[in-house]
Design a protein around this motif. Structure first.
Motif, PDB file in Angstrom:
ATOM      1  N   SER A   1       0.842  -1.195   0.000  1.00  0.00           N
ATOM      2  CA  SER A   1       0.000   0.000   0.000  1.00  0.00           C
ATOM      3  C   SER A   1       0.883   1.253   0.000  1.00  0.00           C
ATOM      4  O   SER A   1       2.066   1.184   0.355  1.00  0.00           O
ATOM      5  CB  SER A   1      -0.886   0.010   1.244  1.00  0.00           C
ATOM      6  OG  SER A   1      -0.083   0.229   2.399  1.00  0.00           O
ATOM      7  N   PRO A   2       0.332   2.397  -0.361  1.00  0.00           N
ATOM      8  CA  PRO A   2       1.121   3.644  -0.303  1.00  0.00           C
ATOM      9  C   PRO A   2       1.676   3.911   1.098  1.00  0.00           C
ATOM     10  O   PRO A   2       2.807   4.381   1.237  1.00  0.00           O
ATOM     11  CB  PRO A   2       0.117   4.723  -0.716  1.00  0.00           C
ATOM     12  CG  PRO A   2      -0.882   4.002  -1.562  1.00  0.00           C
ATOM     13  CD  PRO A   2      -0.977   2.622  -0.969  1.00  0.00           C
ATOM     14  N   GLU A   3       0.912   3.586   2.132  1.00  0.00           N
ATOM     15  CA  GLU A   3       1.384   3.792   3.504  1.00  0.00           C
ATOM     16  C   GLU A   3       2.575   2.888   3.809  1.00  0.00           C
ATOM     17  O   GLU A   3       3.566   3.327   4.392  1.00  0.00           O
ATOM     18  CB  GLU A   3       0.269   3.521   4.521  1.00  0.00           C
ATOM     19  CG  GLU A   3      -0.889   4.489   4.453  1.00  0.00           C
ATOM     20  CD  GLU A   3      -1.908   4.132   3.373  1.00  0.00           C
ATOM     21  OE1 GLU A   3      -1.853   3.014   2.792  1.00  0.00           O
ATOM     22  OE2 GLU A   3      -2.763   4.992   3.083  1.00  0.00           O
ATOM     23  N   ALA A   4       2.487   1.632   3.396  1.00  0.00           N
ATOM     24  CA  ALA A   4       3.586   0.691   3.626  1.00  0.00           C
ATOM     25  C   ALA A   4       4.820   1.114   2.838  1.00  0.00           C
ATOM     26  O   ALA A   4       5.948   0.997   3.329  1.00  0.00           O
ATOM     27  CB  ALA A   4       3.163  -0.729   3.243  1.00  0.00           C
ATOM     28  N   ARG A   5       4.615   1.627   1.619  1.00  0.00           N
ATOM     29  CA  ARG A   5       5.754   2.111   0.820  1.00  0.00           C
ATOM     30  C   ARG A   5       6.441   3.270   1.526  1.00  0.00           C
ATOM     31  O   ARG A   5       7.666   3.317   1.604  1.00  0.00           O
ATOM     32  CB  ARG A   5       5.299   2.529  -0.577  1.00  0.00           C
ATOM     33  CG  ARG A   5       4.993   1.361  -1.493  1.00  0.00           C
ATOM     34  CD  ARG A   5       4.925   1.789  -2.953  1.00  0.00           C
ATOM     35  NE  ARG A   5       3.960   2.840  -3.215  1.00  0.00           N
ATOM     36  CZ  ARG A   5       2.737   2.638  -3.689  1.00  0.00           C
ATOM     37  NH1 ARG A   5       2.316   1.417  -3.960  1.00  0.00           N
ATOM     38  NH2 ARG A   5       1.929   3.651  -3.920  1.00  0.00           N
ATOM     39  N   ALA A   6       5.647   4.210   2.040  1.00  0.00           N
ATOM     40  CA  ALA A   6       6.218   5.378   2.731  1.00  0.00           C
ATOM     41  C   ALA A   6       6.990   4.945   3.976  1.00  0.00           C
ATOM     42  O   ALA A   6       8.093   5.441   4.242  1.00  0.00           O
ATOM     43  CB  ALA A   6       5.116   6.361   3.099  1.00  0.00           C
TER      44      ALA A   6
END
Length: 170
Positions: A97-102
């Motif tokens: 997810s974008p959160e996990a990537r960040a």
């Protein structure tokens, strides 16, 4: 210098030099938004790391701080690009997810900063062990040192990891 005096001194520096610093950064970075962010971070650094004021060469001091922040910015972008390139090879359902990537990029930047301060052979020993899965004997042969020295290198690297984790938790 008292906190109020430091804030007043930074306020004067900001008023006198912010526009110049932002323009200098914009020429260096080619992006007005990034330049404004880094100029802002430069003055935040002044607030959190007190210096004796008045500065004899305020622009030289500000560019030194800003240059370090620019280097960190470029380094972060390089790490992020490499991570995103690795993700591009994954099938869509496995992509984080974008959160996990960040969060992963933040962790990679922290790991990179921790590794950067290690002496070369300590860093190489740590990476050979942790990323390549090499034994201490294999690392010793590659680095042309004794296994005992590899153990010292690894202890040094692990200690730096613990200190970095403790600092991150604060």
């Amino acid at each position: 210098m008292a906190a109020d005096g430091r804030i007043d001194a930074v306020d004067v520096l900001y008023s006198d030099h912010y526009g110049w610093l932002r323009r200098w950064l914009q020429r260096k970075l080619g992006c007005a938004h990034e330049a404004a962010d880094i100029a802002h971070d430069t003055f935040l650094r002044l607030l959190t790391h007190p210096v004796e004021t008045p500065l004899r060469e305020p622009r030289a001091y500000l560019t030194t701080i800003a240059h370090g922040l620019v280097v960190n910015h470029w380094r972060r972008l390089e790490i992020e690009r490499a991570y995103l390139a690795a993700l591009a090879a994954l099938p869509e359902p496995l992509a984080p997810s974008p959160e996990a990537r960040a969060e992963t990029v933040e962790a990679l930047v922290a790991i990179d900063a921790m590794l950067e301060v290690l002496p070369d052979k300590v860093r190489r020993a740590f990476l050979l062990s942790q990323l390549d899965g090499k034994t201490y004997a294999e690392i010793a042969a590659e680095l042309k040192v004794s296994e005992r020295m590899v153990k010292k290198y690894m202890a040094n690297a692990m200690l730096n990891c613990v200190v970095a984790l403790e600092n991150a938790a604060r």
